[in-house]
Scaffold this active site. Structure first.
Site, mmCIF file in Angstrom:
data_model
loop_
_atom_site.group_PDB
_atom_site.id
_atom_site.type_symbol
_atom_site.label_atom_id
_atom_site.label_comp_id
_atom_site.label_asym_id
_atom_site.label_seq_id
_atom_site.Cartn_x
_atom_site.Cartn_y
_atom_site.Cartn_z
ATOM 1 N NE ARG A 129 -11.408 -6.934 -34.719
ATOM 2 C CZ ARG A 129 -12.166 -6.041 -35.338
ATOM 3 N NH1 ARG A 129 -12.404 -6.178 -36.611
ATOM 4 N NH2 ARG A 129 -12.673 -5.005 -34.703
ATOM 5 N NE ARG A 159 -8.358 -3.865 -34.998
ATOM 6 C CZ ARG A 159 -8.758 -3.937 -36.257
ATOM 7 N NH1 ARG A 159 -8.335 -4.905 -37.029
ATOM 8 N NH2 ARG A 159 -9.591 -3.054 -36.733
ATOM 9 N NE ARG A 170 -19.473 1.695 -39.262
ATOM 10 C CZ ARG A 170 -18.391 1.417 -39.977
ATOM 11 N NH1 ARG A 170 -17.880 0.193 -39.909
ATOM 12 N NH2 ARG A 170 -17.849 2.307 -40.745
HETATM 13 P P1 ADP Z 1 -21.025 -1.108 -41.999
HETATM 14 O O1 ADP Z 1 -19.602 -1.505 -42.288
HETATM 15 O O2 ADP Z 1 -21.243 -0.665 -40.567
HETATM 16 O O3 ADP Z 1 -22.059 -2.083 -42.482
HETATM 17 P P2 ADP Z 1 -21.482 0.616 -44.347
HETATM 18 O O4 ADP Z 1 -20.248 0.386 -45.142
HETATM 19 O O5 ADP Z 1 -22.754 -0.003 -44.821
HETATM 20 O O6 ADP Z 1 -21.232 0.258 -42.792
HETATM 21 O O7 ADP Z 1 -21.743 2.198 -44.183
HETATM 22 C C1 ADP Z 1 -20.748 3.036 -43.665
HETATM 23 C C2 ADP Z 1 -21.388 4.324 -43.176
HETATM 24 O O8 ADP Z 1 -22.064 4.967 -44.247
HETATM 25 C C3 ADP Z 1 -22.439 4.165 -42.094
HETATM 26 O O9 ADP Z 1 -21.879 4.069 -40.802
HETATM 27 C C4 ADP Z 1 -23.262 5.432 -42.277
HETATM 28 O O10 ADP Z 1 -22.588 6.552 -41.741
HETATM 29 C C5 ADP Z 1 -23.267 5.594 -43.789
HETATM 30 N N1 ADP Z 1 -24.441 4.916 -44.406
HETATM 31 C C6 ADP Z 1 -24.403 3.877 -45.283
HETATM 32 N N2 ADP Z 1 -25.637 3.517 -45.645
HETATM 33 C C7 ADP Z 1 -26.492 4.336 -44.972
HETATM 34 C C8 ADP Z 1 -27.913 4.445 -44.890
HETATM 35 N N3 ADP Z 1 -28.726 3.634 -45.595
HETATM 36 N N4 ADP Z 1 -28.431 5.409 -44.085
HETATM 37 C C9 ADP Z 1 -27.649 6.239 -43.380
HETATM 38 N N5 ADP Z 1 -26.303 6.170 -43.391
HETATM 39 C C10 ADP Z 1 -25.720 5.233 -44.178
#
Ligand code: ADP
Length: 174
Positions: A129, A159, A170
């Site tokens: 990217r 970036r 993550r």
């Molecule tokens: P990604 O874009 O990494 O797939 P998500 O949009 O699914 O992330 O989730 C964003 C954030 O919300 C995660 O980094 C975490 O902090 C929190 N989160 C979401 N779902 C969960 C879960 N099942 N357990 C713990 N934290 C969660």
């Protein structure tokens, strides 16, 4: 029998996109715990606001909170024919809680879809990217014969912003 699906996969795999397509096609709700938390933050929900600091660091929110959120969501009538879960479960504790929940609903098995993308491809996607220094356009680099930004000719650079670092975190957490 319901269509009870869990989409698994690392950040960058495209599981949210696939979850939305499957849910639309089969007429069941897509339940994204990330979206629910972000909606909650927008609505000033105290539980979601408490989770925000962890989310901003790419860390996981605690099991007790997440299980309660999903339990409540799966008790609503629009999930009678099933659901596509995106972003849950993320821990063994959450997976065990979901197993019991689905067993007690008694409307069919839980189907796990594991979206696998080779790690070098995930890394490649994140690493290739580029963003234009001058106009901010995101572009793939090294298009033959194109030295710089396809829009303004500016220099394309990696970036290295906070978001990219959170994505790496993550991936590590995943
Ligand atoms: P990604 O874009 O990494 O797939 P998500 O949009 O699914 O992330 O989730 C964003 C954030 O919300 C995660 O980094 C975490 O902090 C929190 N989160 C979401 N779902 C969960 C879960 N099942 N357990 C713990 N934290 C969660």
């Amino acid at each position: 029998m319901g269509l009870n699906v869990v989409m698994m996969g690392p950040p960058g795999a495209g599981k949210g996109t696939q979850a939305a397509r499957l849910a639309r096609q089969r007429g069941v709700p897509k339940i994204s715990t990330g979206d629910m938390l972000r909606d909650g933050i927008r609505d000033r929900n105290p539980v979601a606001l408490e989770a925000k600091a962890l989310m901003d660091m790419g860390r996981l929110v605690d099991d007790r909170t997440m299980i309660a959120i999903v339990q409540e969501r799966l008790s609503r009538p629009d999930t009678t024919d099933g659901f596509v879960l995106d972003g849950f479960p993320r821990t063994v504790g959450q997976a065990e809680a979901l197993d019991s929940l689905v067993a007690s609903r008694g409307n069919g098995p839980l189907v796990i879809v594991d979206v696998t993308v080779p790690e070098d491809e995930l890394v490649r996607r994140l690493a290739t990217r580029r963003i234009c220094e001058s106009c901010g356009t995101t572009a793939e680099p090294a298009v033959p014969g194109v030295a710089g930004c396809p829009v303004c000719g500016g220099t394309l650079v990696p970036r290295i912003d906070d978001e990219a670092r959170v994505v790496v975190e993550r991936l590590r957490v995943y």
